[in-house]
Design an enzyme around this catalytic site. Structure first.
Site, PDB file in Angstrom:
ATOM      1  N   GLU A   4      47.303  38.828  35.338  1.00 43.20           N
ATOM      2  CA  GLU A   4      46.930  40.073  34.649  1.00 43.20           C
ATOM      3  C   GLU A   4      45.941  40.846  35.534  1.00 43.20           C
ATOM      4  O   GLU A   4      45.913  42.064  35.559  1.00 43.20           O
ATOM      5  CB  GLU A   4      46.262  39.707  33.311  1.00 43.20           C
ATOM      6  CG  GLU A   4      45.826  40.900  32.484  1.00 43.20           C
ATOM      7  CD  GLU A   4      45.248  40.484  31.143  1.00 43.20           C
ATOM      8  OE1 GLU A   4      45.837  39.595  30.473  1.00 43.20           O
ATOM      9  OE2 GLU A   4      44.199  41.035  30.765  1.00 43.20           O
ATOM     10  N   ARG A  16      49.640  45.043  28.547  1.00 42.88           N
ATOM     11  CA  ARG A  16      48.641  45.049  29.620  1.00 42.88           C
ATOM     12  C   ARG A  16      48.990  45.944  30.812  1.00 42.88           C
ATOM     13  O   ARG A  16      48.650  45.640  31.954  1.00 42.88           O
ATOM     14  CB  ARG A  16      48.370  43.619  30.121  1.00 42.88           C
ATOM     15  CG  ARG A  16      47.735  42.721  29.088  1.00 42.88           C
ATOM     16  CD  ARG A  16      46.344  43.205  28.643  1.00 42.88           C
ATOM     17  NE  ARG A  16      45.894  42.413  27.507  1.00 42.88           N
ATOM     18  CZ  ARG A  16      46.070  42.794  26.230  1.00 42.88           C
ATOM     19  NH1 ARG A  16      46.627  43.960  25.942  1.00 42.88           N
ATOM     20  NH2 ARG A  16      45.665  42.031  25.253  1.00 42.88           N
ATOM     21  N   SER A  67      41.023  36.999  30.802  1.00 41.53           N
ATOM     22  CA  SER A  67      42.269  36.227  30.943  1.00 41.53           C
ATOM     23  C   SER A  67      42.870  36.503  32.316  1.00 41.53           C
ATOM     24  O   SER A  67      43.080  37.659  32.675  1.00 41.53           O
ATOM     25  CB  SER A  67      43.269  36.630  29.865  1.00 41.53           C
ATOM     26  OG  SER A  67      42.777  36.221  28.612  1.00 41.53           O
TER      27      SER A  67
HETATM   28  C1  FAD Z   1      34.576  38.471  29.921  1.00 41.79           C
HETATM   29  C2  FAD Z   1      35.800  39.351  29.960  1.00 41.79           C
HETATM   30  C3  FAD Z   1      36.544  39.524  28.804  1.00 41.79           C
HETATM   31  C4  FAD Z   1      37.683  40.328  28.829  1.00 41.79           C
HETATM   32  N1  FAD Z   1      38.409  40.478  27.676  1.00 41.79           N
HETATM   33  C5  FAD Z   1      39.504  41.268  27.692  1.00 41.79           C
HETATM   34  C6  FAD Z   1      40.275  41.434  26.494  1.00 41.79           C
HETATM   35  O1  FAD Z   1      39.963  40.909  25.437  1.00 41.79           O
HETATM   36  N2  FAD Z   1      41.369  42.217  26.567  1.00 41.79           N
HETATM   37  C7  FAD Z   1      41.758  42.846  27.721  1.00 41.79           C
HETATM   38  O2  FAD Z   1      42.770  43.567  27.715  1.00 41.79           O
HETATM   39  N3  FAD Z   1      41.051  42.698  28.854  1.00 41.79           N
HETATM   40  C8  FAD Z   1      39.941  41.939  28.875  1.00 41.79           C
HETATM   41  N4  FAD Z   1      39.218  41.768  30.024  1.00 41.79           N
HETATM   42  C9  FAD Z   1      39.706  42.406  31.272  1.00 41.79           C
HETATM   43  C10 FAD Z   1      39.093  43.794  31.554  1.00 41.79           C
HETATM   44  O3  FAD Z   1      37.807  43.904  30.993  1.00 41.79           O
HETATM   45  C11 FAD Z   1      39.952  44.940  31.042  1.00 41.79           C
HETATM   46  O4  FAD Z   1      41.241  44.928  31.620  1.00 41.79           O
HETATM   47  C12 FAD Z   1      39.306  46.294  31.349  1.00 41.79           C
HETATM   48  O5  FAD Z   1      39.933  47.279  30.614  1.00 41.79           O
HETATM   49  C13 FAD Z   1      39.354  46.686  32.829  1.00 41.79           C
HETATM   50  O6  FAD Z   1      38.579  47.858  32.999  1.00 41.79           O
HETATM   51  P1  FAD Z   1      37.721  48.096  34.323  1.00 41.79           P
HETATM   52  O7  FAD Z   1      37.078  49.421  34.238  1.00 41.79           O
HETATM   53  O8  FAD Z   1      36.827  46.950  34.572  1.00 41.79           O
HETATM   54  O9  FAD Z   1      38.882  48.140  35.390  1.00 41.79           O
HETATM   55  P2  FAD Z   1      38.825  47.642  36.921  1.00 41.79           P
HETATM   56  O10 FAD Z   1      38.791  46.165  36.937  1.00 41.79           O
HETATM   57  O11 FAD Z   1      37.761  48.355  37.647  1.00 41.79           O
HETATM   58  O12 FAD Z   1      40.235  48.144  37.405  1.00 41.79           O
HETATM   59  C14 FAD Z   1      41.438  47.601  36.887  1.00 41.79           C
HETATM   60  C15 FAD Z   1      42.597  48.449  37.408  1.00 41.79           C
HETATM   61  O13 FAD Z   1      42.508  49.748  36.838  1.00 41.79           O
HETATM   62  C16 FAD Z   1      42.425  50.750  37.871  1.00 41.79           C
HETATM   63  N5  FAD Z   1      41.535  51.809  37.383  1.00 41.79           N
HETATM   64  C17 FAD Z   1      40.279  51.710  36.910  1.00 41.79           C
HETATM   65  N6  FAD Z   1      39.836  52.892  36.490  1.00 41.79           N
HETATM   66  C18 FAD Z   1      40.841  53.781  36.710  1.00 41.79           C
HETATM   67  C19 FAD Z   1      41.010  55.189  36.488  1.00 41.79           C
HETATM   68  N7  FAD Z   1      40.051  55.940  35.962  1.00 41.79           N
HETATM   69  N8  FAD Z   1      42.193  55.753  36.827  1.00 41.79           N
HETATM   70  C20 FAD Z   1      43.182  55.019  37.376  1.00 41.79           C
HETATM   71  N9  FAD Z   1      43.084  53.691  37.628  1.00 41.79           N
HETATM   72  C21 FAD Z   1      41.932  53.093  37.285  1.00 41.79           C
HETATM   73  C22 FAD Z   1      41.886  50.021  39.106  1.00 41.79           C
HETATM   74  O14 FAD Z   1      42.286  50.664  40.301  1.00 41.79           O
HETATM   75  C23 FAD Z   1      42.545  48.652  38.928  1.00 41.79           C
HETATM   76  O15 FAD Z   1      43.866  48.671  39.421  1.00 41.79           O
HETATM   77  C24 FAD Z   1      38.076  40.971  30.032  1.00 41.79           C
HETATM   78  C25 FAD Z   1      37.305  40.805  31.186  1.00 41.79           C
HETATM   79  C26 FAD Z   1      36.181  39.989  31.159  1.00 41.79           C
HETATM   80  C27 FAD Z   1      35.370  39.834  32.420  1.00 41.79           C
END
Ligand code: FAD
Length: 317
Positions: free
Chosen positions: A306, A187, A236
């Site tokens: 996480e 992660r 999570s």
């Molecule tokens: C219902 C649900 C189910 C989920 N299931 C899973 C799962 O099965 N497995 C899992 O791993 N995660 C899961 N997640 C968590 C999440 O969806 C993932 O971690 C996802 O990849 C985060 O992406 P995001 O664009 O929303 O990131 P954000 O929440 O917008 O950002 C997360 C971090 O990444 C950074 N960031 C974002 N984009 C960039 C970029 N382009 N360059 C540099 N930094 C950046 C941000 O600054 C922040 O620190 C789940 C979430 C929800 C709500």
């Protein structure tokens, strides 16, 4: 690093595009909490991002990249500085090449922008009969967020698919890095603070479209049966400790259904903290601390979030 304060007028003169001022970050987070960001700017291409990055650095202003906001917790007091959202060209998908492997199989290289949604890439791969990303179905993130988090499920993670990535470092320099040099761990990746993922090239294998669809359907069903997918959450909340499951520990400690204010431990999956509609970020943080203290007391295990808790003027990615 500082807040925008006296620089707000300079920013509106400098930036020709739209700026959203004092927008509640709850709108940009799947947990639906978080106070106002001073400014939110959607950036369409690398040239504009480079200009903005340079201006922010020159004026010593805080900034944050936010993808789909599905793994962030923003404090009630909000965030100082500028929130950058990758849009436009950063949401594109492009087929690059097909390369033969020594095994006789082929790998297909696809480049996706950092702001592209994971679900769009899953649909693209399905339509092109490419296998490898089925585990991503139902993960509501962007490619940037997924790679920073090394998002994964069902024993797979995105890090193992990354062939290379184009990154902007904290000085604004742009370089291509091989996937194996991004330091993927459970992660997380290991790139420096304030590194921006501009795009990534992922390697897939040709597959059977019906099998790919079946696998996606199976994973969606598992999510719907075992996770509170209709509730506001960040997935999570805690990382699994080595050889254990955070959900199991929280469940065993009797937390299912336990709430503080509008923040509640899901009855469906104990590692999901949900916003029942009225939660503040403080409610969620209080619940997080209570769970951490109890799990430490009972099992001697320190659960680590996480979810990225933004604030304090630092980009924690
Ligand atoms: C219902 C649900 C189910 C989920 N299931 C899973 C799962 O099965 N497995 C899992 O791993 N995660 C899961 N997640 C968590 C999440 O969806 C993932 O971690 C996802 O990849 C985060 O992406 P995001 O664009 O929303 O990131 P954000 O929440 O917008 O950002 C997360 C971090 O990444 C950074 N960031 C974002 N984009 C960039 C970029 N382009 N360059 C540099 N930094 C950046 C941000 O600054 C922040 O620190 C789940 C979430 C929800 C709500």
């Amino acid at each position: 690093m500082a807040s925008l304060n006296s620089h707000a007028k300079d920013l509106s003169r400098f930036w020709q595009g739209k700026i959203l001022w004092d927008i509640p970050m709850a709108q940009f987070s799947t947990l639906k909490v978080g106070g106002p960001a001073e400014a939110v700017i959607s950036v369409e291409n690398i040239e504009d991002l480079t200009r903005l990055h340079h201006w922010l650095k020159e004026n010593d202003i805080d900034w944050w990249i936010v993808g789909r906001g599905s793994n962030i917790l923003v404090p009630d007091k909000g965030l100082t500085g500028v929130i950058i959202v990758l849009a436009g060209e950063f949401r594109s998908i492009e087929k690059l090449s097909i390369k033969p492997l020594s095994s006789g199989e082929e790998k297909v290289l696809i480049r996706a922008g950092g702001g592209c949604s994971l679900s769009k890439l899953v649909s693209y791969c399905t339509a092109q009969s490419l296998t490898g990303l089925e585990f991503g179905v139902g993960i509501p993130g962007s490619i940037g967020g997924a790679i920073v988090m090394n998002a994964g499920a069902w024993g797979c993670d995105i890090g193992s698919l990354v062939d290379s990535a184009i990154l902007m470092d904290s000085d604004g320099n742009i370089a291509t890095k091989q996937g194996k040099n991004l330091g993927f761990l459970y992660r997380k990746w290991s790139m420096g603070k304030n590194t921006i993922l501009l795009s990534a090239t992922l390697a897939f294998r040709p597959g059977n479209k019906e099998n790919i669809k079946d696998t996606c359907r199976k994973y969606q069903e598992l999510r719907h049966n075992n996770q509170p997918v209709a509730e506001a959450s960040a997935g999570s909340f805690f990382k699994n400790p080595p050889d254990d499951s955070a959900g199991r520990l929280i469940d065993e400690a009797g937390f299912k259904g336990f709430s503080i204010g509008g923040a509640k431990v899901s009855e469906t999956h104990a590692n999901f903290i949900i916003n029942t509609g009225t939660a503040s970020a403080a409610n969620i943080l209080d619940l997080m601390h209570v769970i951490q203290q109890e799990i430490l007391k009972r099992f001697g295990i320190k659960l680590e979030p996480e979810v990225h808790i933004l604030g304090g003027g630092l980009n924690q990615s």
